[in-house]
Design a protein around this motif. Structure first.
Motif, PDB file in Angstrom:
ATOM      1  N   PHE A 116       3.762   7.669   6.527  1.00 47.18           N
ATOM      2  CA  PHE A 116       2.852   6.534   6.709  1.00 47.18           C
ATOM      3  C   PHE A 116       2.847   6.171   8.201  1.00 47.18           C
ATOM      4  N   ARG A 119       0.824  -1.205   0.000  1.00 46.91           N
ATOM      5  CA  ARG A 119       0.000   0.000   0.000  1.00 46.91           C
ATOM      6  C   ARG A 119       0.864   1.264   0.000  1.00 46.91           C
ATOM      7  N   THR A 161       0.728   4.008  -2.820  1.00 45.66           N
ATOM      8  CA  THR A 161       0.491   5.413  -2.468  1.00 45.66           C
ATOM      9  C   THR A 161       1.589   6.307  -3.041  1.00 45.66           C
ATOM     10  N   GLN A 162       2.863   5.853  -2.924  1.00 43.69           N
ATOM     11  CA  GLN A 162       3.968   6.654  -3.457  1.00 43.69           C
ATOM     12  C   GLN A 162       3.839   6.828  -4.976  1.00 43.69           C
ATOM     13  N   ILE A 177      -7.151   7.247   1.003  1.00 43.74           N
ATOM     14  CA  ILE A 177      -6.280   6.085   1.216  1.00 43.74           C
ATOM     15  C   ILE A 177      -6.187   5.704   2.693  1.00 43.74           C
ATOM     16  N   SER A 178      -6.244   6.681   3.582  1.00 43.25           N
ATOM     17  CA  SER A 178      -6.061   6.424   5.015  1.00 43.25           C
ATOM     18  C   SER A 178      -7.179   5.531   5.558  1.00 43.25           C
ATOM     19  N   LEU A 203      -5.094  11.372  -0.246  1.00 48.11           N
ATOM     20  CA  LEU A 203      -4.525  10.832   0.993  1.00 48.11           C
ATOM     21  C   LEU A 203      -5.600  10.530   2.013  1.00 48.11           C
ATOM     22  N   VAL A 222      -2.077   8.134   6.147  1.00 52.68           N
ATOM     23  CA  VAL A 222      -1.139   8.753   5.215  1.00 52.68           C
ATOM     24  C   VAL A 222      -1.321  10.258   5.269  1.00 52.68           C
TER      25      VAL A 222
END
Length: 430
Positions: A138, A30, A34-35, A53-54, A50, A60
């Motif tokens: 992260f 993940r 994300t990167q 995604i969190s 972000l 993040v």
């Protein structure tokens, strides 16, 4: 119990370690995704992405610099850096990666950062330096990256030990309760105390032992009753010819032969009476009851003093024990009479030591040789040097005393008295 506990803890640790490895790999995947997303998204859409995604296991955010403190486990640093560097996407190659440990209180929520949704109070932050100098942070719970879940393993082991201990305790009580009841019943039977047959319960072996004990006690009781009945019948049958002999002796001339014959008849009657008393008291025919042993001893001392004998008492005014009063009084009288007859006086002392009642009767007589101290307790045995037949004794006094005391679970022994004399110690359980 310990083997089961260690096996459970080891199994849990193996499963937890495997699960954590999978979680780490998924977390790194993940992070890499994300990167890659951060590299492709414009800054205007980055904040919203972000936040999307969190989640509970990965928070993040973009910060100016990493926060927190270095971890106290350098192996984790090396492990995480190696894991990220070897990711197949190679998205982290050439980037600076750091690992920090932070507390929940140090992380705030505002409009520029996604909310802190992580359940753990202690967590790790993995910082990846971006090309513009900002840091992609992260944040994961500490358990996600910890190598050992020691607390849970200990709790599991403790629970297994507690459950096994409870089961073992229940089994132990099931086995030991009948054994304890059997031991108590044996002590009561040895002391001549009444008791009911034991219930046959517990494991098969204990039930067989209890049944054997009940049969043995019943058989011994029957034998003692038969013996007492036989002795009573013998006494009754012997009294009749002895009475006839005494009547016939009265018709004989008053001479030395008549006097000797009368003395022999009197000795036979005395021996018969004391033998019957010995059998009756040692067999425990009398029922046991709670009695004041101190009052019993004081009365025996007072009776000796009233008869003009030198006797003294030192002890408590009241001391209760369970026993047969008539039999105990006979045993005490025999010991004290021996002391005043062959030692000149009886110094009586009564005390309690631990769980025992100690009665000592001391005199200033010639004493008993060590080699004869056990033989004097044999029925009809007398020391010729200090106990002549002129006293009329039959040698049953100390034998009767020891038999009665042992029937109560105690013991009688002879000791040397400092300064000369004999010390008779009578010990009875409370």
């Amino acid at each position: 119990m310990l083997v089961v506990a260690f096996a459970a803890a080891w199994t849990f640790w193996e499963r937890a370690d495997m699960a954590k490895r999978l979680v780490r790999l998924a977390t790194v995947d993940r992070m890499a995704a994300t990167q890659m997303l951060v590299d492709r998204l414009p800054p205007s859409e980055l904040r919203l992405a972000l936040r999307a995604i969190s989640g509970p296991l990965l928070l993040v955010r973009m910060l100016d610099e990493p926060r927190g403190r270095p971890t106290d486990d350098p192996r984790l640093d090396r492990y995480l850096v190696r894991l990220i560097a070897r990711h197949p996407s190679r998205v982290f190659r050439g980037r600076e990666v750091v690992l920090r440990e932070v507390d929940r209180e140090s992380i705030g929520d505002d409009d520029d950062h996604p909310p802190d949704l992580l359940p753990s109070f202690v967590r790790y932050e993995v910082g990846v330096r971006q090309d513009d100098g900002a840091w992609l942070i992260f944040t994961v719970p500490a358990d996600t990256l910890s190598r050992v879940w020691l607390r849970r393993a200990v709790l599991i082991a403790f629970g297994v030990v507690a459950a096994a201990a409870l089961i073992a305790w229940l089994l132990f009580r099931r086995i030991t309760q009948p054994v304890t009841a059997l031991a108590v019943a044996s002590d009561r039977f040895a002391a001549g105390l009444p008791g009911e047959p034991l219930p046959e319960s517990g494991p098969p072996e204990i039930r067989r032992a209890t049944a054997a004990f009940n049969r043995m006690r019943q058989r011994i009781g029957d034998l003692l009753e038969e013996r007492n009945s036989m002795l009573a019948a013998i006494a009754h049958d012997l009294r009749t010819p002895l009475t006839r002999l005494r009547l016939r002796l009265e018709d004989l001339p008053d001479d030395e032969a008549r006097s000797r014959s009368e003395a022999d008849v009197h000795a036979m009657e005395t021996m018969l009476r004391e033998t019957l008393a010995y059998a009756k008291d040692v067999a425990g025919v009398e029922q046991a009851t709670d009695l004041d042993f101190a009052a019993l001893v004081r009365t025996a001392v007072d009776d000796l003093e009233d008869a003009g004998r030198a006797a003294s008492y030192d002890g408590p005014d009241r001391l209760v024990l369970r026993g047969r009063p008539t039999a105990l009084r006979r045993a005490i009288d025999n010991v004290m009479i021996n002391a005043v007859t062959y030692g000149g006086s009886a110094e009586v002392r009564l005390a309690v030591e631990d769980d025992w009642i100690k009665l000592t009767v001391a005199d200033r007589g010639p004493g008993v040789p060590p080699a004869m101290r056990e033989r004097v307790f044999e029925p009809f045995f007398r020391l010729e040097t200090s106990r002549s037949r002129a006293t009329g004794g039959t040698g049953l006094g100390l034998a009767l005393a020891r038999g009665i005391v042992r029937a109560h679970g105690g013991e009688v022994r002879l000791l040397d008295r400092p300064g000369g004399g004999t010390l008779v110690e009578v010990a009875l359980p409370r």
